[in-house]
Scaffold this motif. Structure first.
Motif, PDB file in Angstrom:
ATOM      1  N   TYR A 124       7.891   7.936  -4.651  1.00  0.00           N
ATOM      2  CA  TYR A 124       9.171   6.785  -5.206  1.00  0.00           C
ATOM      3  C   TYR A 124       8.801   5.187  -5.452  1.00  0.00           C
ATOM      4  CZ  TYR A 124      13.615   7.074  -7.966  1.00  0.00           C
ATOM      5  OH  TYR A 124      14.443   7.158  -8.046  1.00  0.00           O
ATOM      6  N   ARG A 125       9.609   5.080  -3.708  1.00  0.00           N
ATOM      7  CA  ARG A 125       9.400   3.785  -4.056  1.00  0.00           C
ATOM      8  C   ARG A 125       8.162   2.852  -4.395  1.00  0.00           C
ATOM      9  NH1 ARG A 125      12.759   3.549   1.507  1.00  0.00           N
ATOM     10  NH2 ARG A 125      14.583   3.470   0.537  1.00  0.00           N
ATOM     11  N   ALA A 126       7.252   3.472  -4.409  1.00  0.00           N
ATOM     12  CA  ALA A 126       5.687   2.711  -4.943  1.00  0.00           C
ATOM     13  C   ALA A 126       5.414   2.347  -6.328  1.00  0.00           C
ATOM     14  CB  ALA A 126       4.557   2.736  -4.212  1.00  0.00           C
ATOM     15  N   ILE A 127       6.199   3.555  -7.037  1.00  0.00           N
ATOM     16  CA  ILE A 127       5.992   3.846  -8.367  1.00  0.00           C
ATOM     17  C   ILE A 127       7.166   3.404  -9.204  1.00  0.00           C
ATOM     18  CG2 ILE A 127       6.415   5.830 -10.350  1.00  0.00           C
ATOM     19  CD1 ILE A 127       5.393   8.047  -8.485  1.00  0.00           C
ATOM     20  N   ARG A 128       8.392   3.279  -8.253  1.00  0.00           N
ATOM     21  CA  ARG A 128       9.241   2.495  -8.674  1.00  0.00           C
ATOM     22  C   ARG A 128       9.359   0.876  -8.678  1.00  0.00           C
ATOM     23  NH1 ARG A 128      14.851   1.981  -5.958  1.00  0.00           N
ATOM     24  NH2 ARG A 128      13.525   1.137  -4.666  1.00  0.00           N
ATOM     25  N   GLU A 129       8.562   0.828  -7.637  1.00  0.00           N
ATOM     26  CA  GLU A 129       8.054  -0.833  -7.788  1.00  0.00           C
ATOM     27  C   GLU A 129       6.500  -1.342  -9.392  1.00  0.00           C
ATOM     28  OE1 GLU A 129       6.927  -4.045  -4.496  1.00  0.00           O
ATOM     29  OE2 GLU A 129       7.839  -2.931  -4.606  1.00  0.00           O
ATOM     30  N   HIS A 130       6.073  -0.176  -9.065  1.00  0.00           N
ATOM     31  CA  HIS A 130       4.959  -0.549  -9.257  1.00  0.00           C
ATOM     32  C   HIS A 130       3.700   0.466 -10.882  1.00  0.00           C
ATOM     33  CE1 HIS A 130       3.274  -3.300  -6.046  1.00  0.00           C
ATOM     34  NE2 HIS A 130       3.447  -2.058  -5.278  1.00  0.00           N
ATOM     35  N   GLY A 131       4.900   1.306 -11.235  1.00  0.00           N
ATOM     36  CA  GLY A 131       4.707   2.158 -11.910  1.00  0.00           C
ATOM     37  C   GLY A 131       4.013   3.600 -11.818  1.00  0.00           C
ATOM     38  N   PHE A 132       2.777   3.120 -10.607  1.00  0.00           N
ATOM     39  CA  PHE A 132       2.056   4.565 -10.644  1.00  0.00           C
ATOM     40  C   PHE A 132       2.264   4.224  -9.224  1.00  0.00           C
ATOM     41  CE2 PHE A 132      -0.772   1.396 -12.241  1.00  0.00           C
ATOM     42  CZ  PHE A 132      -1.769   1.071 -11.367  1.00  0.00           C
ATOM     43  N   TYR A 133       1.482   5.394  -8.060  1.00  0.00           N
ATOM     44  CA  TYR A 133       1.438   4.898  -6.784  1.00  0.00           C
ATOM     45  C   TYR A 133      -0.593   6.030  -6.707  1.00  0.00           C
ATOM     46  CZ  TYR A 133       1.010   5.701  -1.913  1.00  0.00           C
ATOM     47  OH  TYR A 133       0.659   5.648  -0.675  1.00  0.00           O
ATOM     48  N   VAL A 134      -1.597   5.386  -6.207  1.00  0.00           N
ATOM     49  CA  VAL A 134      -2.388   6.002  -6.358  1.00  0.00           C
ATOM     50  C   VAL A 134      -3.256   6.325  -4.660  1.00  0.00           C
ATOM     51  CG1 VAL A 134      -4.895   6.283  -6.827  1.00  0.00           C
ATOM     52  CG2 VAL A 134      -3.548   4.906  -8.100  1.00  0.00           C
ATOM     53  N   THR A 135      -3.194   7.934  -4.546  1.00  0.00           N
ATOM     54  CA  THR A 135      -4.246   8.086  -3.975  1.00  0.00           C
ATOM     55  C   THR A 135      -5.883   8.028  -3.555  1.00  0.00           C
ATOM     56  OG1 THR A 135      -3.616  10.059  -3.705  1.00  0.00           O
ATOM     57  CG2 THR A 135      -1.815   8.533  -2.281  1.00  0.00           C
ATOM     58  N   ASP A 136      -6.805   8.671  -2.790  1.00  0.00           N
ATOM     59  CA  ASP A 136      -7.755   9.282  -2.070  1.00  0.00           C
ATOM     60  C   ASP A 136      -7.868  10.943  -2.697  1.00  0.00           C
ATOM     61  OD1 ASP A 136      -8.655   6.876  -2.401  1.00  0.00           O
ATOM     62  OD2 ASP A 136      -9.011   7.188  -0.261  1.00  0.00           O
ATOM     63  N   CYS A 137      -8.045  10.989  -3.344  1.00  0.00           N
ATOM     64  CA  CYS A 137      -9.077  12.613  -3.682  1.00  0.00           C
ATOM     65  C   CYS A 137     -10.368  13.384  -3.145  1.00  0.00           C
ATOM     66  CB  CYS A 137      -8.250  12.805  -5.149  1.00  0.00           C
ATOM     67  SG  CYS A 137      -8.490  14.087  -5.669  1.00  0.00           S
ATOM     68  N   PRO A 138     -10.532  14.265  -2.728  1.00  0.00           N
ATOM     69  CA  PRO A 138      -9.319  15.487  -2.100  1.00  0.00           C
ATOM     70  C   PRO A 138      -7.927  15.022  -1.169  1.00  0.00           C
ATOM     71  CG  PRO A 138     -11.084  16.029  -1.750  1.00  0.00           C
ATOM     72  CD  PRO A 138     -11.726  15.171  -2.369  1.00  0.00           C
ATOM     73  N   GLN A 139      -6.688  15.375  -0.848  1.00  0.00           N
ATOM     74  CA  GLN A 139      -6.668  14.483  -0.075  1.00  0.00           C
ATOM     75  C   GLN A 139      -5.510  15.780   0.481  1.00  0.00           C
ATOM     76  OE1 GLN A 139      -2.631  13.656  -1.195  1.00  0.00           O
ATOM     77  NE2 GLN A 139      -2.302  12.094   0.428  1.00  0.00           N
ATOM     78  N   HIS A 140      -5.474  15.954   2.624  1.00  0.00           N
ATOM     79  CA  HIS A 140      -4.330  17.688   2.304  1.00  0.00           C
ATOM     80  C   HIS A 140      -3.703  16.865   2.170  1.00  0.00           C
ATOM     81  CE1 HIS A 140      -3.664  20.499   5.510  1.00  0.00           C
ATOM     82  NE2 HIS A 140      -2.753  19.715   5.861  1.00  0.00           N
ATOM     83  N   GLU A 141      -2.596  17.736   1.640  1.00  0.00           N
ATOM     84  CA  GLU A 141      -1.060  18.390   1.004  1.00  0.00           C
ATOM     85  C   GLU A 141      -0.513  18.999   1.528  1.00  0.00           C
ATOM     86  OE1 GLU A 141       0.020  16.946  -1.686  1.00  0.00           O
ATOM     87  OE2 GLU A 141      -1.444  15.289  -1.937  1.00  0.00           O
ATOM     88  N   ALA A 142       0.928  17.914   2.027  1.00  0.00           N
ATOM     89  CA  ALA A 142       1.402  18.424   3.096  1.00  0.00           C
ATOM     90  C   ALA A 142       1.908  19.617   2.147  1.00  0.00           C
ATOM     91  CB  ALA A 142       2.625  17.034   3.957  1.00  0.00           C
ATOM     92  N   GLN A 143       2.730  20.592   2.591  1.00  0.00           N
ATOM     93  CA  GLN A 143       3.118  21.939   2.018  1.00  0.00           C
ATOM     94  C   GLN A 143       5.106  21.848   2.522  1.00  0.00           C
ATOM     95  OE1 GLN A 143       2.158  24.030  -0.536  1.00  0.00           O
ATOM     96  NE2 GLN A 143      -0.249  22.522  -0.096  1.00  0.00           N
ATOM     97  N   PRO A 144       5.336  22.318   1.323  1.00  0.00           N
ATOM     98  CA  PRO A 144       6.824  21.921   1.818  1.00  0.00           C
ATOM     99  C   PRO A 144       7.375  23.348   3.019  1.00  0.00           C
ATOM    100  CG  PRO A 144       6.673  22.900  -0.491  1.00  0.00           C
ATOM    101  CD  PRO A 144       5.331  21.632   0.228  1.00  0.00           C
TER     102      PRO A 144
END
Ligand SMILES: [Zn+2]
Length: 200
Positions: free
Chosen positions: A173-193
């Protein structure tokens, strides 16, 4: 920060072999500037739910929030009044025990007025809101003839998974607010809620 903004979900989409997070889907990919209009279905953006809930609207739950301000504003934005609109909610009742909701408020009322929790007894490390909650949960468990919870077990099983998820969301959230978007490598292990079940 405005309430409505704090409550919104994030969007994740796939482009340039990256996961790109944003508040809404842009016209063009922020990395390659290609038009995002014509995409395959599997690349359709997914929404990432905001893990914070309005604590005033949840029943029989344990809520966490920072002592000052809100989770998503860095520091110091103190809300007027109420203040639990943006908290992490940990449901304490399993669905098959919803019958207990009736007694919950009475248990809590009796428990809270017992004298143990008078303000002058407050002690930062060993007699605080966390011990209050755990002691209350154990009273409920005992009343239901169930095994009590250790503090470490309560923390590991119920608090940590949700704070971890929330912390990930805050970073995005903070990264997007600052830069407009946020990038991570893909595929990435997603933490499930974590599962939504309660513990009592
Ligand atoms: Zn791209």
């Amino acid at each position: 920060m405005h309430c409505a903004e704090a409550g919104k979900a994030l969007i994740k989409f796939n482009h340039c072999e990256k996961y790109i997070y944003s508040f809404s889907v842009p016209q063009c990919c922020p990395l390659c500037q290609q038009d995002l209009g014509s995409r395959k279905l599997e690349d359709a953006p997914v929404s990432i739910a905001n893990p914070f809930t309005n604590g005033h609207q949840e029943k029989c739950s344990f809520h966490l929030r920072p002592t000052q301000g809100t989770f998503l504003s860095a520091h110091g934005v103190q809300r007027d009044g109420a203040g639990w609109e943006q908290s992490i909610s940990i449901p304490l009742l399993q669905p098959h025990m919803y019958g207990m909701m009736e007694q919950w408020d009475k248990y809590l009322e009796d428990f809270s007025t017992s004298g143990t929790w008078l303000p002058h007894r407050y002690e930062e490390d060993h007699h605080n809101c966390y011990t209050y909650t755990l002691t209350f949960i154990n009273c409920v468990l005992m009343a239901e003839g169930r095994q009590q919870l250790e503090k470490s077990e309560f923390t590991e099983k119920y608090i940590v998974p949700r704070t971890r998820l929330a912390s990930k969301f805050i970073t995005l959230y903070r990264a997007i607010r600052e830069h407009g978007f946020y990038v991570t490598d893909c595929p990435q292990h997603e933490a499930q809620p974590p599962e939504g079940g309660g513990l009592c």
